[in-house]
Motif scaffolding. Sequence first.
Motif, mmCIF file in Angstrom:
data_model
loop_
_atom_site.group_PDB
_atom_site.id
_atom_site.type_symbol
_atom_site.label_atom_id
_atom_site.label_comp_id
_atom_site.label_asym_id
_atom_site.label_seq_id
_atom_site.Cartn_x
_atom_site.Cartn_y
_atom_site.Cartn_z
ATOM 1 N N SER A 183 51.010 105.624 -10.157
ATOM 2 C CA SER A 183 52.438 105.414 -9.942
ATOM 3 C C SER A 183 52.728 103.930 -10.092
ATOM 4 C CB SER A 183 52.831 105.834 -8.527
ATOM 5 O OG SER A 183 52.547 107.179 -8.309
ATOM 6 N N LEU A 184 53.864 103.602 -10.672
ATOM 7 C CA LEU A 184 54.317 102.216 -10.724
ATOM 8 C C LEU A 184 55.202 101.973 -9.517
ATOM 9 C CD1 LEU A 184 54.566 99.452 -12.056
ATOM 10 C CD2 LEU A 184 56.532 100.359 -13.333
ATOM 11 N N ILE A 185 54.821 101.014 -8.699
ATOM 12 C CA ILE A 185 55.565 100.694 -7.482
ATOM 13 C C ILE A 185 56.330 99.403 -7.732
ATOM 14 C CG2 ILE A 185 55.396 100.217 -5.017
ATOM 15 C CD1 ILE A 185 54.433 103.046 -5.849
ATOM 16 N N ASP A 186 57.649 99.521 -7.863
ATOM 17 C CA ASP A 186 58.479 98.340 -8.093
ATOM 18 C C ASP A 186 59.736 98.339 -7.226
ATOM 19 O OD1 ASP A 186 59.884 100.327 -9.367
ATOM 20 O OD2 ASP A 186 59.973 99.315 -11.314
ATOM 21 N N GLN A 187 59.755 99.247 -6.239
ATOM 22 C CA GLN A 187 60.879 99.338 -5.308
ATOM 23 C C GLN A 187 60.339 99.260 -3.872
ATOM 24 O OE1 GLN A 187 64.167 99.485 -6.267
ATOM 25 N NE2 GLN A 187 63.304 99.183 -8.304
ATOM 26 N N PRO A 188 61.045 98.574 -2.971
ATOM 27 C CA PRO A 188 60.563 98.419 -1.592
ATOM 28 C C PRO A 188 60.249 99.737 -0.885
ATOM 29 C CG PRO A 188 62.413 96.952 -1.993
ATOM 30 C CD PRO A 188 62.292 97.846 -3.200
ATOM 31 N N ASP A 189 61.102 100.740 -1.052
ATOM 32 C CA ASP A 189 60.863 102.024 -0.384
ATOM 33 C C ASP A 189 59.609 102.709 -0.922
ATOM 34 O OD1 ASP A 189 63.033 101.707 1.275
ATOM 35 O OD2 ASP A 189 64.389 102.907 0.031
ATOM 36 N N ASP A 190 59.356 102.568 -2.216
ATOM 37 C CA ASP A 190 58.152 103.152 -2.807
ATOM 38 C C ASP A 190 56.889 102.461 -2.281
ATOM 39 O OD1 ASP A 190 59.728 104.889 -4.276
ATOM 40 O OD2 ASP A 190 59.704 103.632 -6.073
ATOM 41 N N LEU A 191 56.972 101.150 -2.073
ATOM 42 C CA LEU A 191 55.834 100.417 -1.525
ATOM 43 C C LEU A 191 55.548 100.867 -0.090
ATOM 44 C CD1 LEU A 191 53.675 98.226 -1.808
ATOM 45 C CD2 LEU A 191 55.368 96.585 -0.963
ATOM 46 N N LYS A 192 56.590 101.031 0.702
ATOM 47 C CA LYS A 192 56.414 101.500 2.079
ATOM 48 C C LYS A 192 55.779 102.893 2.102
ATOM 49 C CE LYS A 192 60.276 98.813 3.843
ATOM 50 N NZ LYS A 192 61.669 98.873 4.278
ATOM 51 N N LYS A 193 56.258 103.763 1.226
ATOM 52 C CA LYS A 193 55.719 105.132 1.148
ATOM 53 C C LYS A 193 54.240 105.094 0.741
ATOM 54 C CE LYS A 193 56.278 109.528 -1.212
ATOM 55 N NZ LYS A 193 56.980 110.263 -2.268
ATOM 56 N N LEU A 194 53.912 104.308 -0.265
ATOM 57 C CA LEU A 194 52.524 104.185 -0.714
ATOM 58 C C LEU A 194 51.631 103.716 0.430
ATOM 59 C CD1 LEU A 194 50.273 103.974 -2.918
ATOM 60 C CD2 LEU A 194 51.052 101.612 -3.241
ATOM 61 N N CYS A 195 52.057 102.703 1.141
ATOM 62 C CA CYS A 195 51.248 102.147 2.225
ATOM 63 C C CYS A 195 51.085 103.135 3.369
ATOM 64 C CB CYS A 195 51.837 100.827 2.699
ATOM 65 S SG CYS A 195 51.681 99.529 1.442
ATOM 66 N N ARG A 196 52.108 103.940 3.639
ATOM 67 C CA ARG A 196 51.982 104.999 4.656
ATOM 68 C C ARG A 196 50.932 106.021 4.218
ATOM 69 N NH1 ARG A 196 57.647 104.705 4.994
ATOM 70 N NH2 ARG A 196 57.838 106.511 3.621
ATOM 71 N N CYS B 238 50.033 101.123 -9.164
ATOM 72 C CA CYS B 238 50.128 99.755 -9.658
ATOM 73 C C CYS B 238 51.358 99.136 -9.009
ATOM 74 C CB CYS B 238 50.270 99.736 -11.171
ATOM 75 S SG CYS B 238 48.844 100.407 -12.029
ATOM 76 N N VAL B 239 51.138 98.108 -8.209
ATOM 77 C CA VAL B 239 52.229 97.453 -7.484
ATOM 78 C C VAL B 239 52.673 96.237 -8.290
ATOM 79 C CG1 VAL B 239 52.884 96.320 -5.338
ATOM 80 C CG2 VAL B 239 51.281 98.252 -5.279
ATOM 81 N N ASP C 20 60.148 91.541 -3.513
ATOM 82 C CA ASP C 20 60.317 90.323 -2.711
ATOM 83 C C ASP C 20 59.472 90.348 -1.443
ATOM 84 O OD1 ASP C 20 62.163 89.220 -4.486
ATOM 85 O OD2 ASP C 20 63.829 90.234 -3.498
ATOM 86 N N ASP C 21 59.233 91.549 -0.909
ATOM 87 C CA ASP C 21 58.529 91.675 0.368
ATOM 88 C C ASP C 21 57.301 92.566 0.206
ATOM 89 O OD1 ASP C 21 57.750 91.823 3.017
ATOM 90 O OD2 ASP C 21 59.351 93.210 3.584
ATOM 91 N N LEU C 22 56.143 91.963 0.316
ATOM 92 C CA LEU C 22 54.894 92.719 0.220
ATOM 93 C C LEU C 22 54.261 92.939 1.590
ATOM 94 C CD1 LEU C 22 53.175 91.278 -2.960
ATOM 95 C CD2 LEU C 22 54.183 93.517 -2.652
ATOM 96 N N SER C 23 55.010 92.747 2.659
ATOM 97 C CA SER C 23 54.427 92.854 3.998
ATOM 98 C C SER C 23 53.794 94.222 4.290
ATOM 99 C CB SER C 23 55.438 92.472 5.072
ATOM 100 O OG SER C 23 56.567 93.295 5.029
ATOM 101 N N PRO C 24 54.333 95.350 3.778
ATOM 102 C CA PRO C 24 53.628 96.617 4.017
ATOM 103 C C PRO C 24 52.225 96.623 3.401
ATOM 104 C CG PRO C 24 55.873 97.052 3.318
ATOM 105 C CD PRO C 24 55.630 95.579 3.117
ATOM 106 N N LEU C 25 52.090 96.060 2.216
ATOM 107 C CA LEU C 25 50.783 95.998 1.558
ATOM 108 C C LEU C 25 49.873 94.987 2.239
ATOM 109 C CD1 LEU C 25 48.976 97.014 -0.715
ATOM 110 C CD2 LEU C 25 49.956 95.237 -2.175
ATOM 111 N N THR C 26 50.438 93.865 2.650
ATOM 112 C CA THR C 26 49.655 92.851 3.363
ATOM 113 C C THR C 26 49.079 93.434 4.644
ATOM 114 O OG1 THR C 26 51.061 91.108 2.465
ATOM 115 C CG2 THR C 26 49.743 90.557 4.389
ATOM 116 N N SER C 27 49.901 94.171 5.374
ATOM 117 C CA SER C 27 49.453 94.808 6.609
ATOM 118 C C SER C 27 48.320 95.790 6.339
ATOM 119 C CB SER C 27 50.632 95.521 7.269
ATOM 120 O OG SER C 27 50.226 96.250 8.379
ATOM 121 N N LEU C 28 48.447 96.548 5.260
ATOM 122 C CA LEU C 28 47.404 97.506 4.880
ATOM 123 C C LEU C 28 46.097 96.789 4.534
ATOM 124 C CD1 LEU C 28 46.928 100.594 4.188
ATOM 125 C CD2 LEU C 28 47.335 99.896 1.825
#
Length: 106
Positions: free
Chosen positions: A18-31, A68-69, A75-83
């Motif tokens: 999956s291409l992750i280029d939206q904040p909500d998609d990044l949060k979902k991926l990290c969950r 692929c993120v 702008d905010d990678l904090s969900p991935l950083t936390s992971l």
Amino acid sequence: MRVKLNHAKQRLRMSLPSLIDQPDDLKKLCRQLRGQDFIVVDTEFIRERTYYPKLCLIQVAGPSIIACVDFLALDDLSPLTSLLLDPTITKVLHAARQDFEIFVQL
């Protein structure tokens, strides 16, 4: 033979990244990755005409998830950083010297 071919096609379809280029998609991926025993991480970057490498893409995968993120689109990678900082999840990196250089810079 046909059954094996169809099974291979189904497995391939399930493993497309999956291409992750939206904040909500990044949060979902990290969950989704949060409960995994391990994740695999790789980075892609540009080093031409720069003193430091410029991070462009972070590839991350779990046992059943590949993504692929797009670092440049978020702008905010904090969900991935936390992971990535979660000590309960094993991180697997190959030839990580340059990956660590980017992480330290960030």
